[in-house]
Each structure stands twice: as structure tokens, then as C-alpha cells.
Scaffold this motif. Structure first.
Motif, PDB file in Angstrom:
ATOM      1  N   UNK A  98       1.524 -38.474 -20.706  1.00  0.00           N
ATOM      2  CA  UNK A  98       0.237 -39.118 -20.979  1.00  0.00           C
ATOM      3  C   UNK A  98      -0.918 -38.225 -20.541  1.00  0.00           C
ATOM      4  N   UNK A  99      -0.770 -37.581 -19.375  1.00  0.00           N
ATOM      5  CA  UNK A  99      -1.821 -36.694 -18.876  1.00  0.00           C
ATOM      6  C   UNK A  99      -1.991 -35.498 -19.791  1.00  0.00           C
ATOM      7  N   UNK A 100      -0.884 -34.914 -20.246  1.00  0.00           N
ATOM      8  CA  UNK A 100      -0.964 -33.758 -21.137  1.00  0.00           C
ATOM      9  C   UNK A 100      -1.567 -34.132 -22.489  1.00  0.00           C
ATOM     10  N   UNK A 101      -1.287 -35.344 -22.950  1.00  0.00           N
ATOM     11  CA  UNK A 101      -1.885 -35.801 -24.214  1.00  0.00           C
ATOM     12  C   UNK A 101      -3.395 -35.930 -24.099  1.00  0.00           C
ATOM     13  N   UNK A 102      -3.895 -36.190 -22.896  1.00  0.00           N
ATOM     14  CA  UNK A 102      -5.340 -36.263 -22.687  1.00  0.00           C
ATOM     15  C   UNK A 102      -5.964 -34.880 -22.627  1.00  0.00           C
ATOM     16  N   UNK A 103      -5.158 -33.860 -22.455  1.00  0.00           N
ATOM     17  CA  UNK A 103      -5.670 -32.495 -22.524  1.00  0.00           C
ATOM     18  C   UNK A 103      -6.047 -31.864 -21.209  1.00  0.00           C
ATOM     19  N   UNK A 104      -5.423 -32.229 -20.119  1.00  0.00           N
ATOM     20  CA  UNK A 104      -5.709 -31.548 -18.868  1.00  0.00           C
ATOM     21  C   UNK A 104      -4.431 -31.425 -18.043  1.00  0.00           C
ATOM     22  N   UNK A 105      -4.454 -30.503 -17.087  1.00  0.00           N
ATOM     23  CA  UNK A 105      -3.339 -30.362 -16.156  1.00  0.00           C
ATOM     24  C   UNK A 105      -3.896 -30.335 -14.745  1.00  0.00           C
ATOM     25  N   UNK A 106      -3.056 -30.601 -13.783  1.00  0.00           N
ATOM     26  CA  UNK A 106      -3.484 -30.685 -12.393  1.00  0.00           C
ATOM     27  C   UNK A 106      -3.062 -29.422 -11.670  1.00  0.00           C
ATOM     28  N   UNK A 107      -4.003 -28.846 -10.913  1.00  0.00           N
ATOM     29  CA  UNK A 107      -3.744 -27.662 -10.110  1.00  0.00           C
ATOM     30  C   UNK A 107      -4.003 -28.026  -8.659  1.00  0.00           C
ATOM     31  N   UNK A 108      -3.063 -27.764  -7.764  1.00  0.00           N
ATOM     32  CA  UNK A 108      -3.250 -28.071  -6.352  1.00  0.00           C
ATOM     33  C   UNK A 108      -2.842 -29.492  -6.037  1.00  0.00           C
TER      34      UNK A 108
END
Length: 128
Positions: A98-108
Motif C-alpha cells: 500500500x505504501x509503495x502504491x502511494x509512491x514513497x519509501x521509508x528511509x531510517x
């Protein structure tokens, strides 16, 4: 507003709700006066009356089983069987998709968490 700190919310069964409604209908007083006399929240009594009028006794049934995070108990459980571990892993993967479908990734992680969009822009926020 809710219950005072440290005090659990009061829960009403379907039978209790029905008893209050039938008592209110026999009392022939205003909803606000009835709610005050019985220690009920006025908006709660109004909602019960509306649901009872629209759906009958079925409208007074508890809705608690239909809300919330269905995987929350898996996070707090100390010992998970194999099926519980698989359900938790599946929930995490579904959240990632779901997060990837929104177009962002988490760093840290923690306070150093950054959200990086597909275009390379990054921002630090817990709300998206």
C-alpha cells in the motif's frame, strides 16, 4: 470526551440498550432529561433511538467486532504460533505494498525516519 483517565469506558449490551429505549418510550419526558436522570450521554441515547427506529433490535447490536486493526493483537502477543507469524508477516507486506502504491519509501527509523518519494524528494513527517 470519554471516560476519566484510568477509568474504562462503559459498555452496554443489546439488552441494556433495549431496556433504556423501552423505559424512555414509557417515561414521556425529553431525551435530555431522561439521559441526565440515568447517567447516559445524550448523543448516545439519540443514536440508539435512531438505530432502533431504522433497523429495530438489530441496530442495537455491538459494532466493535467490525472496527480497528485486525492484526493489532498479533503485535502485542509474546508467543505466536506459525499461523500467527504468517498473518503478521502478511499484514506487514500488505502495508508495504500500500505504501509503495502511494509512491514513497521509508528511509531510517524512529526520529530519523524520512519519506522519499519516487521523484527523489524527501521529507520528514509522520503524517502523509
Amino acid at each position: 470526551m470519554g471516560a476519566p483517565k484510568g477509568k474504562p469506558h462503559r459498555k452496554f449490551t443489546q439488552a441494556e440498550k433495549l431496556a433504556y429505549i423501552s423505559e424512555f418510550q414509557d417515561a414521556h419526558i425529553s431525551q435530555s432529561k431522561f439521559a441526565k436522570e440515568h447517567g447516559l450521554n445524550l448523543s448516545m441515547l439519540e443514536r440508539w433511538m435512531k438505530e432502533y427506529g431504522e433497523q429495530g433490535e438489530a441496530g442495537l447490536a455491538s459494532h466493535r467486532d467490525r472496527c480497528g486493526n485486525r492484526y493489532a493483537a498479533l503485535h502485542t502477543s509474546k508467543t505466536l504460533d506459525e499461523m500467527g507469524q504468517l498473518q503478521l508477516r502478511m499484514a506487514k507486506l500488505e502495508a508495504d505494498v500500500a505504501r509503495l502504491n502511494k509512491g514513497y519509501r521509508v528511509k531510517g527509523s524512529g526520529s530519523q525516519k524520512e519519506f522519499v518519494t519516487g521523484s527523489g524528494k524527501s521529507f520528514r513527517s509522520s503524517k502523509i
